[in-house]
Design an enzyme around this catalytic site. Structure first.
Site, mmCIF file in Angstrom:
data_model
loop_
_atom_site.group_PDB
_atom_site.id
_atom_site.type_symbol
_atom_site.label_atom_id
_atom_site.label_comp_id
_atom_site.label_asym_id
_atom_site.label_seq_id
_atom_site.Cartn_x
_atom_site.Cartn_y
_atom_site.Cartn_z
ATOM 1 N N CYS A 403 9.852 -12.838 -42.334
ATOM 2 C CA CYS A 403 8.642 -13.141 -43.095
ATOM 3 C C CYS A 403 8.642 -14.565 -43.615
ATOM 4 O O CYS A 403 7.627 -15.038 -44.126
ATOM 5 C CB CYS A 403 8.494 -12.144 -44.246
ATOM 6 S SG CYS A 403 7.178 -10.942 -43.936
ATOM 7 N N ALA A 430 -9.351 -6.436 -45.011
ATOM 8 C CA ALA A 430 -8.381 -7.451 -45.416
ATOM 9 C C ALA A 430 -8.259 -7.505 -46.931
ATOM 10 O O ALA A 430 -9.236 -7.327 -47.658
ATOM 11 C CB ALA A 430 -8.798 -8.811 -44.872
ATOM 12 N N ASP A 432 -5.633 -5.766 -48.668
ATOM 13 C CA ASP A 432 -4.646 -4.777 -49.104
ATOM 14 C C ASP A 432 -3.575 -4.673 -48.026
ATOM 15 O O ASP A 432 -3.561 -5.432 -47.055
ATOM 16 C CB ASP A 432 -5.304 -3.427 -49.370
ATOM 17 C CG ASP A 432 -4.640 -2.674 -50.526
ATOM 18 O OD1 ASP A 432 -3.402 -2.587 -50.511
ATOM 19 O OD2 ASP A 432 -5.358 -2.208 -51.422
ATOM 20 N N ASP A 433 -2.671 -3.708 -48.186
ATOM 21 C CA ASP A 433 -1.564 -3.594 -47.239
ATOM 22 C C ASP A 433 -2.027 -3.175 -45.848
ATOM 23 O O ASP A 433 -1.418 -3.548 -44.849
ATOM 24 C CB ASP A 433 -0.535 -2.582 -47.762
ATOM 25 C CG ASP A 433 0.215 -3.122 -48.966
ATOM 26 O OD1 ASP A 433 0.977 -4.089 -48.788
ATOM 27 O OD2 ASP A 433 0.022 -2.600 -50.075
ATOM 28 N N ASP A 473 3.810 -1.085 -44.964
ATOM 29 C CA ASP A 473 2.396 -1.074 -45.353
ATOM 30 C C ASP A 473 1.839 0.346 -45.421
ATOM 31 O O ASP A 473 1.036 0.677 -46.296
ATOM 32 C CB ASP A 473 1.575 -1.888 -44.352
ATOM 33 C CG ASP A 473 1.877 -3.383 -44.444
ATOM 34 O OD1 ASP A 473 2.268 -3.838 -45.530
ATOM 35 O OD2 ASP A 473 1.728 -4.083 -43.422
ATOM 36 N N HIS A 524 2.795 -3.684 -25.787
ATOM 37 C CA HIS A 524 2.544 -4.800 -24.879
ATOM 38 C C HIS A 524 3.733 -5.750 -24.940
ATOM 39 O O HIS A 524 4.289 -6.004 -26.009
ATOM 40 C CB HIS A 524 1.264 -5.532 -25.279
ATOM 41 C CG HIS A 524 0.908 -6.653 -24.353
ATOM 42 N ND1 HIS A 524 0.445 -6.444 -23.075
ATOM 43 C CD2 HIS A 524 0.957 -8.000 -24.513
ATOM 44 C CE1 HIS A 524 0.218 -7.615 -22.495
ATOM 45 N NE2 HIS A 524 0.522 -8.578 -23.349
ATOM 46 N N ASP A 608 4.173 -3.255 -50.726
ATOM 47 C CA ASP A 608 5.557 -3.564 -50.370
ATOM 48 C C ASP A 608 5.765 -5.063 -50.535
ATOM 49 O O ASP A 608 4.882 -5.866 -50.268
ATOM 50 C CB ASP A 608 5.909 -3.099 -48.952
ATOM 51 C CG ASP A 608 5.028 -3.697 -47.876
ATOM 52 O OD1 ASP A 608 3.879 -4.057 -48.182
ATOM 53 O OD2 ASP A 608 5.481 -3.794 -46.726
#
Length: 720
Positions: A403, A430, A432-433, A473, A524, A608
Site C-alpha cells: 500500500c 466511492a 467507503d471501503d 474491505d 485475469h 480497515d
C-alpha cells in the site's frame, strides 16, 4: 517495451548454512540473468558456528552470531520461504515443504547441517542437541536466566568429550561463574580420553577444564537420561538440570528417508559437489559426504566450498563447465577456553592464550562482516536530458511496495469527485471501503477491488497478503465474503515458470478465500515489469452494511493489528531492517481476519487501516460521522522494530501525502501516517461492547486494542 531478461530457470537453496549464505552474498553482487532464486530455511536467521561458544560464554549477544537470511535474500533478489524441507521428489523436480505446496526446481543445493539429537532413552524429553545451534542456544539462554535468578541449580551434563563438547562445557561453566554461581559441569565421554585433538592439545584442554571446575567421566555408558540426572552403566549418576548432546554428528532424519545416494545418512557428492548420478542437485557442508576427499565435520570446509558451489550452480543453470573442490588436508583448529582465551592446534602443535582468542575473534568478526555489510545496488542514473520534474521524483526514495505504492488520498479524491451520481441498485459508491448494491431478493452485496505491488519475492506469501488485504474491505462492512477474481501481473518468464507461479498463487489464494468462506472463481493474468497481485471481492449482508458514517458520540475505537508495517517494508527494501522484524510483520500481515470481523460485526462504524495510515482512516470515520477523535498514543499497538526505524527517519514514499491529507493535532508521531498493507480493522463502538469484544478476541488468540474515543465535532483528530 520490457527490458528485463525473462526468468527461465529455478534455483532452490535448501538450508541457510554457511556455504549458502556466502553464495547469496556473491549472487547479490552478480546475479545470473534469467535465474529465479529461492531459499528454504526454518527461520529468518542462521547461527554462525564459530561464535556459538563465545555467545554461550556471554562474549557475544544473540544478534552478533546470527546470519540475517532475510537481508541476504533481499540483497540477492531471492525469495525466502520460512519453513522446513521434508522430502525431495527427484522425478518431479520438487522440494516438499512443510505447511505449503511443493517448490519446483531446475537446480537445487542442500546445506542444512547436522543434528546432535541422540538416540538415547530420555534424550528427547530431558536433553537438547548442540545442533541445530539455534535451538540449543535458545534453550541455554533460558536455563542461564533461571540459574541467574535462583530458579534452577547450576548443574550441567555434556554428552561427548570431543572438541565441541569440551568447548561448550567450558563456555557454560564460565557463563555461570560470571552470573555469580558455582557451576557443576560434567563432560561424559564414552571413550578412554578426550577426542579430536593431539596429546599436547588434550593436555591443555584438560588443564583449562580443571581450572573451570569441570568434571570428566571417561569410559561412560549412558543408560538413561532423566529430568535431574544422567544414569550411567557401572558409574555413579551425573546430577544435571541441563543436559546437552554433543557426541558426534547425526544426519537429519528426512534426508535418510530420501532416495539420495548416502553414506550413514550423509549425502554423497562428487568433486564438483553435485550429488552422485544427478547433476541437478548439489550438497555442501556437514550434511554432505565427500568420498573423493573424506573430511571431519567442520565449518571451515563449507566456507572454503562456497566459491566452488557458487560457480558450479551458475554453470549448471547456464550449461557451463563445473569446477573441482579440493579441500585442504590440514586445517587450523581454534578452540575457545571459556573466557577470552583460546587454543590453537595444527600439525600436532598447540598454543593457548588471550592473544589467540583475539585472533579467533578477528576471524569470526571478519566472516560476519562479509555477510552483514551488503553493498547497496545503485539505481541506473537518469538520462542527461529529461522532462521537467523527473529529477525531483527520482531524487526521492525508491517507490515502496504494497500500500506504500498507492496514489495519495488527495489526488485520488479529486479524480473520483467527477464520477456520475450513483443510481439504481447502487446504494453507495466511492468514498467507503466498498461499493454497496441492493440485491433483487433483498439484502445487500458489497464489492471492492485491491491490488498490491509486490513487497516480497515469494508469490505464495504475497498472494496471502494480497488476499487478506482485499478481504479487509468486505470484513470492514460486516459482510460475508462471497467470491473473488484475481488480477495478476507476472514478471516476464518462460511457460514452465509461468505454470509453477500460477499454481502457487492459485493454491494460496484458494486457501485464504476458503478460510474466509469465499470462492476464487477466476481472474485475469498478464506479464509485465514486476509481480503485482490483486483481487476483486464481493460479499453479502442481509442488512445494511457497516459504513464509516455510523459512529456515535462516546464510542471508542478498537484496532485489531499493529501499525508500522509500511516503515518496516520500506526499511526492508533499503536492506536496513532486521530479518526477525520483517519476518514477524509479514507473519501477521498474511493472517486472515475473519474471526476479528465476526466479533466486531455489531460496530457502529468500521473500516480497515490500509494505505492512508491510521490517521487517514480515523479521520474518514470522523468526517463521515461528524465527530472528533482523541487517540491515545500509549494504547496504539506498534509492530516490533517499527518505532526504532521511524525514529531513524525511515518512511514510506506515501507518508508525505498521508500527512498532507490528514493533519493530527497534539503529539507528533510519524507512525500515524504510515501506510499499512493488510492492516487491522478499525471499529467504533460503545465502550462496554468494545471491552467485551477485546476480551472475546483475546480468548480466540486474536488482538484487539482500544486506542481512543470519539466526541461530537468536525473531523479533528488529536493524539495525546
Amino acid at each position: 517495451m520490457l527490458n528485463d531478461v525473462p526468468l527461465t530457470r529455478d534455483l532452490v537453496l535448501v538450508g541457510g548454512g554457511h556455504a549458502h549464505a556466502l553464495v547469496l552474498k556473491a549472487w547479490g553482487m552478480n546475479p545470473l540473468p534469467g535465474a529465479r532464486l529461492t531459499v528454504i530455511n526454518p527461520g529468518p536467521t542462521a547461527p554462525y558456528t564459530g561464535m556459538l561458544p563465545g555467545h554461550v560464554a556471554g562474549h557475544y549477544g544473540r544478534d552478533d552470531l546470527e546470519i540475517d537470511l532475510v537481508r541476504l535474500c533481499r540483497h540477492a533478489g531471492a525469495r525466502l520461504i520460512l519453513s522446513k524441507a521434508t522430502a525431495i521428489d527427484r522425478q518431479a523436480h520438487e522440494i516438499i515443504v512443510d505447511g505449503r505446496g511443493p517448490v519446483a526446481y531446475d537446480i537445487a543445493s542442500i546445506d542444512i547441517g547436522i543434528t546432535a539429537q541422540m538416540d538415547l532413552p530420555g534424550f528427547a524429553d530431558h536433553a537438547v542437541g548442540a545442533k541445530p545451534l539455534d535451538v540449543y542456544a535458545a534453550r541455554w539462554r533460558d536455563f542461564l536466566d533461571q540459574v541467574t535468578f535462583g530458579k534452577a541449580e547450576p548443574k550441567v551434563a555434556v554428552i561427548g568429550g570431543g572438541v565441541a563438547g569440551c568447548e561448550l562445557a567450558m563456555a557454560m561453566a564460565f557463563a555461570m561463574t560470571q552470573a555469580g554461581v558455582s557451576p557443576q559441569v560434567t563432560v561424559i565421554e564414552a571413550g578412554p580420553q578426550i577426542s579430536g585433538v593431539g596429546p599436547h592439545a588434550r593436555s591443555m584442554l584438560l588443564s583449562a577444564m580443571t581450572d573451570l571446575g569441570i568434571g570428566l567421566r571417561l569410559n561412560a555408558r549412558i543408560e538413561r537420561i532423566e529430568a535431574q540426572q544422567v544414569l550411567l552403566n557401572e558409574q555413579d549418576p551425573v546430577s544435571a538440570r541441563f543436559c546437552v548432546g554433543a557426541a558426534g554428528a547425526f544426519p537429519h532424519e528426512w534426508i535418510t528417508q530420501t532416495d539420495l545416494p548416502q553414506k550413514d545418512g550423509f549425502i554423497e557428492v562428487g568433486p564438483d559437489l553435485s550429488i552422485a548420478g544427478d547433476n541437478t542437485l548439489f550438497a555442501v557442508g556437514d550434511c554432505a559426504h565427500m568420498p573423493f576427499a573424506p573430511r571431519p565435520k567442520a565449518g571451515v570446509f563449507a566456507v572454503r566450498a562456497a566459491p566452488i558451489l557458487h560457480a558450479n550452480l551458475r554453470a549448471a543453470l547456464s550449461g557451463g563447465r563445473t569446477r573441482t573442490f579440493k579441500p585442504q588436508k590440514n586445517y587450523l583448529k581454534l578452540i575457545s577456553l571459556g573466557g577470552k582465551s583460546a587454543m590453537a592446534e595444527k600439525y600436532g602443535l598447540a598454543f593457548a592464550g588471550p592473544l589467540l582468542w583475539r585472533w579467533k575473534n578477528r576471524i569470526d568478526q571478519a566472516f560476519m562482516d562479509r555477510l552483514e555489510h551488503l553493498q547497496v545496488m545503485k539505481a541506473q542514473p537518469a538520462p542527461t536530458q529529461v522532462a521537467s520534474g523527473v529529477q525531483e521524483i527520482l531524487a526521492d526514495k525508491p517507490l515502496c511496495g504494497g500500500c506504500g505504492a498507492k496514489v495519495g488520498g488527495g489526488v485520488l479524491s479529486d479524480a473520483l469527485c467527477d464520477l456520475p451520481k450513483i443510481s439504481g441498485d447502487v446504494v453507495a459508491g466511492a468514498g467507503d471501503d466498498a461499493a454497496i448494491l441492493r440485491t433483487p431478493g433483498g439484502g445487500f452485496q458489497v464489492m471492492s477491488t485491491d491490488h498490491l505491488r509486490s513487497i516480497v519475492h515469494d508469490p505464495v506469501q504475497m498472494t496471502r497478503i494480497a488476499a487478506v488485504h482485499a478481504l479487509g474491505d468486505v470484513w470492514a462492512m460486516g459482510a460475508k465474503p462471497q467470491v473473488a477474481l484475481a488480477s495478476l501481473i507476472l514478471p516476464r518468464m518462460s511457460a514452465a515458470l509461468q505454470a509453477r507461479t500460477l499454481r502457487e498463487i492459485t493454491q494460496s489464494a484458494t486457501e485464504v478465500f476458503h478460510t474466509a468462506g469465499a470462492q476464487l472463481v477466476g481472474g485475469h493474468t498478464t506479464m509485465g515489469a514486476e509481480m503485482t497481485i490483486g483481487f476483486t471481492v464481493t460479499g453479502t449482508c442481509p442488512t445494511m452494511p457497516i459504513t464509516v458514517a455510523g459512529a456515535q458520540t462516546g464510542d471508542v475505537l478498537v484496532l485489531t493489528r499493529p501499525i508500522g508495517s509500511g516503515v518496516i517494508m520500506a526499511a526492508h527494501m533499503q536492506g536496513s531492517a532486521e530479518g526477525r522484524i520483517v519476518a514477524k510483520a509479514l507473519q501477521i500481515m498474511e493472517r486472515p481476519q475473519h474471526r476479528e470481523a465476526e466479533v466486531l460485526r455489531q460496530a457502529h462504524a468500521m473500516t480497515d487501516v490500509t494505505g492512508f495510515g491510521l490517521a487517514g482512516h480515523v479521520r474518514a470515520i470522523c468526517l463521515a460521522s461528524e465527530l472528533d477523535a482523541e487517540l491515545w498514543q500509549s494504547a496504539i499497538p506498534i509492530y516490533p522494530g517499527a518505532r526504532t526505524l521511524s525514529d531513524r527517519g525511515v518512511a514510506s514514499t506515501l507518508m508525505p501525502s498521508n500527512r498532507a491529507d490528514a493533519a493530527v493535532a497534539g503529539i507528533e508521531d510519524a507512525l500515524l501516517f504510515d501506510p499499512q498493507t493488510a492492516g487491522g480493522l478499525l471499529a467504533a463502538m460503545p465502550r462496554k461492547d468494545a471491552e467485551r469484544a477485546v476480551a472475546a478476541l483475546a480468548e480466540m488468540g486474536c488482538d484487539g486494542h482500544i486506542i481512543g474515543r470519539l466526541e461530537s465535532g468536525v473531523g479533528t483528530v488529536t493524539l495525546i
